[in-house]
Scaffold this active site. Structure first.
Site, mmCIF file in Angstrom:
data_model
loop_
_atom_site.group_PDB
_atom_site.id
_atom_site.type_symbol
_atom_site.label_atom_id
_atom_site.label_comp_id
_atom_site.label_asym_id
_atom_site.label_seq_id
_atom_site.Cartn_x
_atom_site.Cartn_y
_atom_site.Cartn_z
ATOM 1 N N GLU B 78 138.225 -34.378 -28.405
ATOM 2 C CA GLU B 78 137.975 -35.205 -29.695
ATOM 3 C C GLU B 78 139.122 -36.302 -29.966
ATOM 4 O O GLU B 78 138.601 -37.177 -30.419
ATOM 5 C CB GLU B 78 138.235 -34.342 -31.005
ATOM 6 C CG GLU B 78 136.881 -33.364 -31.195
ATOM 7 C CD GLU B 78 136.881 -32.010 -30.322
ATOM 8 O OE1 GLU B 78 137.853 -31.927 -29.752
ATOM 9 O OE2 GLU B 78 135.584 -31.519 -30.348
ATOM 10 N N HIS B 147 135.123 -23.251 -39.240
ATOM 11 C CA HIS B 147 133.672 -24.023 -39.378
ATOM 12 C C HIS B 147 133.076 -24.209 -40.728
ATOM 13 O O HIS B 147 132.027 -24.617 -40.655
ATOM 14 C CB HIS B 147 132.795 -23.391 -38.229
ATOM 15 C CG HIS B 147 132.989 -23.665 -36.722
ATOM 16 N ND1 HIS B 147 134.272 -23.344 -36.272
ATOM 17 C CD2 HIS B 147 132.424 -24.524 -35.820
ATOM 18 C CE1 HIS B 147 134.129 -23.642 -34.891
ATOM 19 N NE2 HIS B 147 133.115 -24.204 -34.612
HETATM 20 C C1 LIG Z 1 137.868 -28.455 -31.033
HETATM 21 C C2 LIG Z 1 136.273 -28.201 -30.875
HETATM 22 N N1 LIG Z 1 135.429 -28.974 -30.510
HETATM 23 C C3 LIG Z 1 134.200 -28.654 -30.207
HETATM 24 C C4 LIG Z 1 133.747 -27.433 -30.603
HETATM 25 C C5 LIG Z 1 132.297 -26.825 -30.534
HETATM 26 N N2 LIG Z 1 132.192 -25.819 -29.287
HETATM 27 C C6 LIG Z 1 132.268 -24.715 -29.440
HETATM 28 S S1 LIG Z 1 132.021 -23.734 -27.935
HETATM 29 C C7 LIG Z 1 132.225 -25.484 -27.243
HETATM 30 C C8 LIG Z 1 131.877 -25.417 -25.591
HETATM 31 C C9 LIG Z 1 133.040 -24.746 -25.110
HETATM 32 O O1 LIG Z 1 132.736 -24.697 -23.623
HETATM 33 P P1 LIG Z 1 133.746 -23.689 -22.799
HETATM 34 O O2 LIG Z 1 135.348 -23.973 -23.020
HETATM 35 O O3 LIG Z 1 133.283 -24.175 -21.368
HETATM 36 O O4 LIG Z 1 133.387 -22.447 -23.039
HETATM 37 P P2 LIG Z 1 132.091 -21.581 -22.993
HETATM 38 O O5 LIG Z 1 131.152 -21.946 -24.014
HETATM 39 O O6 LIG Z 1 131.375 -22.101 -21.603
HETATM 40 O O7 LIG Z 1 132.340 -20.112 -22.936
HETATM 41 C C10 LIG Z 1 131.846 -26.442 -28.031
HETATM 42 C C11 LIG Z 1 131.910 -28.011 -27.497
HETATM 43 C C12 LIG Z 1 134.752 -26.592 -31.189
HETATM 44 N N3 LIG Z 1 134.487 -25.228 -31.462
HETATM 45 N N4 LIG Z 1 136.072 -26.906 -31.248
#
Ligand SMILES: Cc1ncc(C[n+]2csc(CCOP(=O)(O)OP(=O)(O)O)c2C)c(N)n1
Ligand SMILES: Cc1ncc(C[n+]2csc(CCOP(=O)(O)OP(=O)(O)O)c2C)c(N)n1
Ligand SMILES: [Mg+2]
Ligand SMILES: [Mg+2]
Lengths: 321, 343, 343, 321
Positions: B78, B147
């Site tokens: 972000e 959230h």
């Molecule tokens: C700072 C922030 N940005 C975006 C999100 C939205 N979000 C939640 S899970 C996710 C994907 C995370 O990917 P990864 O770290 O690979 O974990 P996975 O879901 O694959 O276990 C996103 C973008 C968030 N919760 N916090």
């Protein structure tokens, strides 16, 4: 590999419980009775368990939005977790946290975390406590491949190297951050190499193989405990469900998912690799049975449990205006 | 001008699409605005399938029309998203950056408040930063403490930022088009519980000026100032109270900054009684700002103390029973109004 | 209890040193708290020379006494500093993290507002996060738009955070010791223009409870609520006006959160007239919060509209002539008071 | 190396002006007439100039708190800069910005920046504009070794690689972030290697040597302009003054500083390395004279200039409440 029968069964029990917990949540969620968002860990069990089997109760872990597996691996109570996810007073956070904030400091679980990249800096804080207080504790930060792109993660890595903190950064590479491929979002193909460039040992490991994860983590945890500083482990595995429950998974085909479930199931791989002289298929089957029964009981109790009383809205905060 | 029934979600999307058609410098930047980049599904590229189209489907369709160069999916990063948007805005683009949940501003706030917001002033008027930062706000989804927040009061306290929080589909489209065309950075807050609400919305592009309140109910006994999702609660309360013979005027400022001071003060002058409903904060929130406005500029017209209806000073609890108690609703507004008219 | 004349800077340092002596779990974390780690001056380690001792000398001496394990110099990495402090606080330490300039909260706010502040509630009361985040606030140093802000209103709007902004050396020491001993995260705001101001300060440790306002002037005609550096301006105005026969009561809340509501309302009830002076923001600031408090809870005692004295809604300008005009001062307070008494 | 006489003199002129500007500010600051904090660039001239001599007016740079050198290298007006630093109406920002916020978009200077790690993400924004608008512009982000530890810097690097943006990240390693050594604060000794691990070419260069910097930057700028994506350059040089004016520099000895000035002065090194058949010592001396005269005039005019009228407090912001 020096795990005895007891340890092997213990590890499988945790993986099995995670699987039973998540598979059941998938069904429960379909009923519409689970509030909010849930993110399931099925397919990655060998990572949480392979790492946490090296930890003590007094060690700490920081987790992610996909935290159920880490909780169970670190010893959180299944009933307390299930009740929390249903938003009940009996929950580990008395219903105030929910799936994305399950915590239990009494077993060293610093909380699931709804902020991607939130855990690494908290985990180095736990490592700092260990170092400062001389407890020989170790901290582990679980982060996804997506979270590995957050600046907060890199900052925690550099700080850990500078202060030589007893921490292991575990990057769970499941190929996706939400619907975006790791091969798109991580500019360099190699997350471990990125961590290594910060000045610490970094290893890549097959995250579907409990034994491989366990060994790699053992080395890292021992190094940390002995004062040797941080390590990063990039563990490759797959999530069997969507990013969150409700995800239509257009970024991969049902066939691809079926293939993953067939060929890369950590529980099946455990069965394939475990020493059959020590552990029989029947024993593992019994564990699976027992896990399902436990989770079944947890759901029954969680559903029957009471919601928190309304006046708890104002407790657990220093002052109510 | 033809109109049609559109949801808040569709209104936002239409505003983005129409502005992108009109102006080639408008680009979208964010996480999973399309979804599916790289990854492994062979059909995605050939059939122009979007894997996500935004986490709640708001940007669905944009990538198919405008492609990856103008609907830019990013890593989870972000501070680079907002900083890149600010830098791009300084140098010729009109970026619309998406933060998904506004709660995430904590990881990237510097780029917004110390950079984008300040350029114009700090550089002596020689810069403009035409960017929009979109994101979801609000409780009601059991999305828990990280959230569910509505930090528009934080943004509104920053000189140089404009802050918008539409309560319905019509306003959403007109205000978003205005935001994209504006030469200052604009924070655009979409309440997640409003996405499925619908209204008659013109099909053509149109703008709604910032700083002009909307009176969603006219009345003579009590003024209720409410924003975003709280407007619906206020309208419900007003309708209910009308049946009891209490005439409530609901003022929706629509933009937190600039604020339509006159639009609020005029109504208060007429009714002499005011309830302010605000989801942002129990301390130093937007509600307090409006209360201060009235107490400094229209004290003499007040016939009773100001009533402030906010959540309690606690994080947003997860459990639905607690979350419901946390969120201001029509019942609490009615109580406040009744208290004022019987005082 | 012996006392001696100490500057605000010395008072802060003494509080930190005494708490570190008392409690081995108290550690300092920040950039250049000592200064000189690695680098190349051969005398540094052997002679225990601090190269900085904090950018304005506040922590000078601590490293010599407590060493690198408890006075922890870090890279430039605020989100790791605050996150590490939060994680350490959860697990047995009482960290005092320094942000240097509070303006930097934009690069690390998540760790404070979404993590540290929420743990206790979000985890159902099972966690405590005893950390302090220290940092400089305030204009008046020509430090320009990114080094002169006072964002305590932003912090105070977060449930779970306590926010302190002492106006003098005596309060600084007592409130900081209280902050270190507190089990919730505390944001401690040091106004950079106050560091060289001095007062009689006890040599022994002592605490001042949060949420208790201090009446720095007693008076009967008008209440002036002021915080941090604004207290001096308010006192100056009060002294000047006293000579004119106008009796001003100055109320310094000392802590923004919790707020001594009674302490403010009592004074307003007695005088019926109030000026609120606040450096934080022209919109949604701390001043608005106090105004809302009065307008909701003490409207009947008001004999005139509330006067709010804040900076204009602009970034802090660099040029000293503009910065001086930006910052509320005694003259503006006097004008506001006179307006009220002649109204 | 294909620089002709004109280019060589032009480059030296910029370095000479930076030096004259900063040395004079050091003196002016001692009079107490300069408001706020200033951070001087002397000793690092070859970096800003070596890089910016490869740029066009329509290219963009993002800068730091130590920004005067970048401003001059990118073509900001010396009078406007000096007036700004004195807080005068004639300043490039009409006195509203000051030393830490000097900007001039008309020459592609996106502003000095008082937030360490602030520039990299702004600079990739400029690069995105170039890419999207097809202007073939290039952006450069200047960051210090200290700033290289900020997560914002890493995020910008990863984003630049993912989007293949036309940008060059220049890390000016002057050995210190304030009073803390780079060898302490950067966990791994090699900043360029850290950047390389993000998936882009990264080079280390002697930042006291204009010719080396110029060559390295040329390659990087050309690659960016041709659509080849980002590059990082770590340039090692020294600052001759304290971190800010007023810094007692206890972290190094006066002898160490004297030695640096003697052996690592970029202007002297330029004189040593420049082709004497093209450029004579006398020509360079004349440039130095001219620089000092220019700066002298700038100080005189800045001191005589008016402060901004008070009512400008409320201009340049969309609305005044
Ligand atoms: C700072 C922030 N940005 C975006 C999100 C939205 N979000 C939640 S899970 C996710 C994907 C995370 O990917 P990864 O770290 O690979 O974990 P996975 O879901 O694959 O276990 C996103 C973008 C968030 N919760 N916090
Ligand atoms: C986010 C942030 N943290 C801390 C500071 C305070 N600060 C200003 S300059 C500086 C040192 C920067 O070091 P480096 O990046 O190496 O640049 P140099 O001063 O050596 O040119 C620090 C810590 C700041 N301005 N912004
Ligand atoms: Mg992932
Ligand atoms: Mg440096």
């Amino acid at each position: 590999m020096t795990l005895n029968k007891h340890a092997l069964l213990g590890a499988y029990r945790k993986m099995s419980r995670i699987r039973a917990f998540e598979d059941r949540l998938h069904e429960e969620n379909a009923t519409g009775d689970i509030p909010g968002f849930i993110h399931l860990y099925s397919g990655q069990e060998a990572i949480a368990v392979g790492v946490c089997e090296n930890l003590r109760d007094t060690d700490h872990i920081g987790s992610t939005h996909r935290g159920h597996g880490h909780c169970i691996a670190k010893g959180c109570d299944i009933h307390g977790m299930m009740a929390e996810i249903f938003g009940k007073e009996d929950g580990l956070c008395h219903g105030k946290g929910g799936s994305m904030h399950i915590a239990d400091l009494s077993v060293g679980m610093l909380g699931a975390n709804a902020i991607v990249g939130g855990a690494p800096s908290l985990a180095i804080g736990a490592a700092l406590s260990s170092k400062t207080l001389g407890t020989h504790g170790v901290a582990v930060s679980f982060t996804g491949d997506g979270g590995s792109n957050q600046g907060t993660t890199f900052e925690a890595m550099n700080m850990a190297v500078v202060l030589k903190l007893p921490i292991v950064f575990v990057i769970e590479n499941n190929g996706y951050g939400e619907a975006t491929g790791t091969d798109y979002a991580v500019g360099a193909p190699d997350i471990a190499a990125r961590a290594a460039a910060f000045g610490m040992p970094a290893a890549k490991v097959d995250g579907t193989d409990f034994f491989a994860v366990y060994e790699t983590a053992r080395e890292a945890v021992e190094r940390a405990r002995a004062g040797g500083g941080p390590t990063t482990i990039e563990a490759r595995a797959n999530r069997f469900y969507g990013h969150f429950e409700g995800d239509a998974q257009l970024y991969r085909t049902p066939e691809q998912v079926a293939e993953l479930r067939r060929t890369q199931d950590p529980l099946v791989i455990f069965r394939d690799k475990v020493d059959r002289r020590k552990v029989s298929a029947k024993e593992l089957d019994e564990i699976d049975e027992e896990s399902r029964a436990l989770v079944d009981d947890a759901v029954t109790r969680a559903r029957a449990a009471a919601y928190p009383p309304i006046d708890h809205l104002l407790t657990d905060v220093y002052v109510s205006y | 001008m033809t109109t049609s029934k559109k949801t808040y979600r569709e209104a936002v999307k239409e505003a983005l699409a129409q502005e992108m058609r009109r102006d080639a410098t408008v680009v979208q930047i964010g996480e999973d605005l399309r979804g599916g980049h790289a990854g492994t599904n062979p059909e995605l590229e050939s059939k122009k399938i979007e894997a996500f189209g935004g986490v709640l489907g708001v940007t669905k369709g944009l990538w198919g029309e405008f492609g990856s160069d103008r609907v830019i999916d990013t890593p989870i990063t972000e501070s680079a998203i907002v900083g890149m948007a600010a830098g791009a805005a300084l140098t010729g683009l009109r970026p619309v950056a998406e933060l998904m949940f506004m709660d995430f501003f904590g990881v990237c706030y510097d780029a917004l408040y110390n950079q984008a917001a300040k350029f114009r002033y700090m550089f002596g008027g020689k810069a403009r930063t035409p960017m929009v930062l979109r994101g979801m706000i609000g409780a009601g989804f059991s999305a828990a403490a990280q959230h569910s927040q509505s930090p528009y009061h934080v943004f509104a306290s920053v000189p140089g930022l404009k802050v918008v929080a539409p309560s319905n589909a019509y306003d959403a489209k007109g205000l978003l088009i205005q935001a994209v065309r504006d030469d200052d950075p604009v924070v655009f807050c979409e309440h997640k519980t409003l996405y499925d609400t619908a209204a008659e919305v013109p099909d053509e592009p149109y703008t709604i000026p910032f700083g002009v309140a909307n009176y969603t109910r006219q009345g003579t006994d009590v003024t209720v100032v409410a924003l975003s999702a709280m407007v619906n609660a206020a309208n419900d309360a007003a309708d209910k109270l009308a049946a009891e013979g209490i005439s409530v005027e609901v003022v929706d400022p629509r933009t937190v900054s600039p604020l339509d001071e006159e639009g609020i003060l005029e109504s208060v002058a007429a009714t002499g009684r005011v309830v302010i409903v605000d989801e942002s904060a129990a301390r130093c929130g937007f509600g307090h700002d409006v209360a201060a406005l009235i107490a400094t500029k229209a004290l003499d017209s007040l016939r009773a103390p100001i009533e402030l209806v906010t959540p309690p000073h606690t994080p947003v609890p997860f459990s639905p029973v607690l979350e419901k108690a946390w969120l201001p609703d029509a019942a609490r507004i009615e109580t406040a109004v009744r208290k004022l008219v019987t005082a």
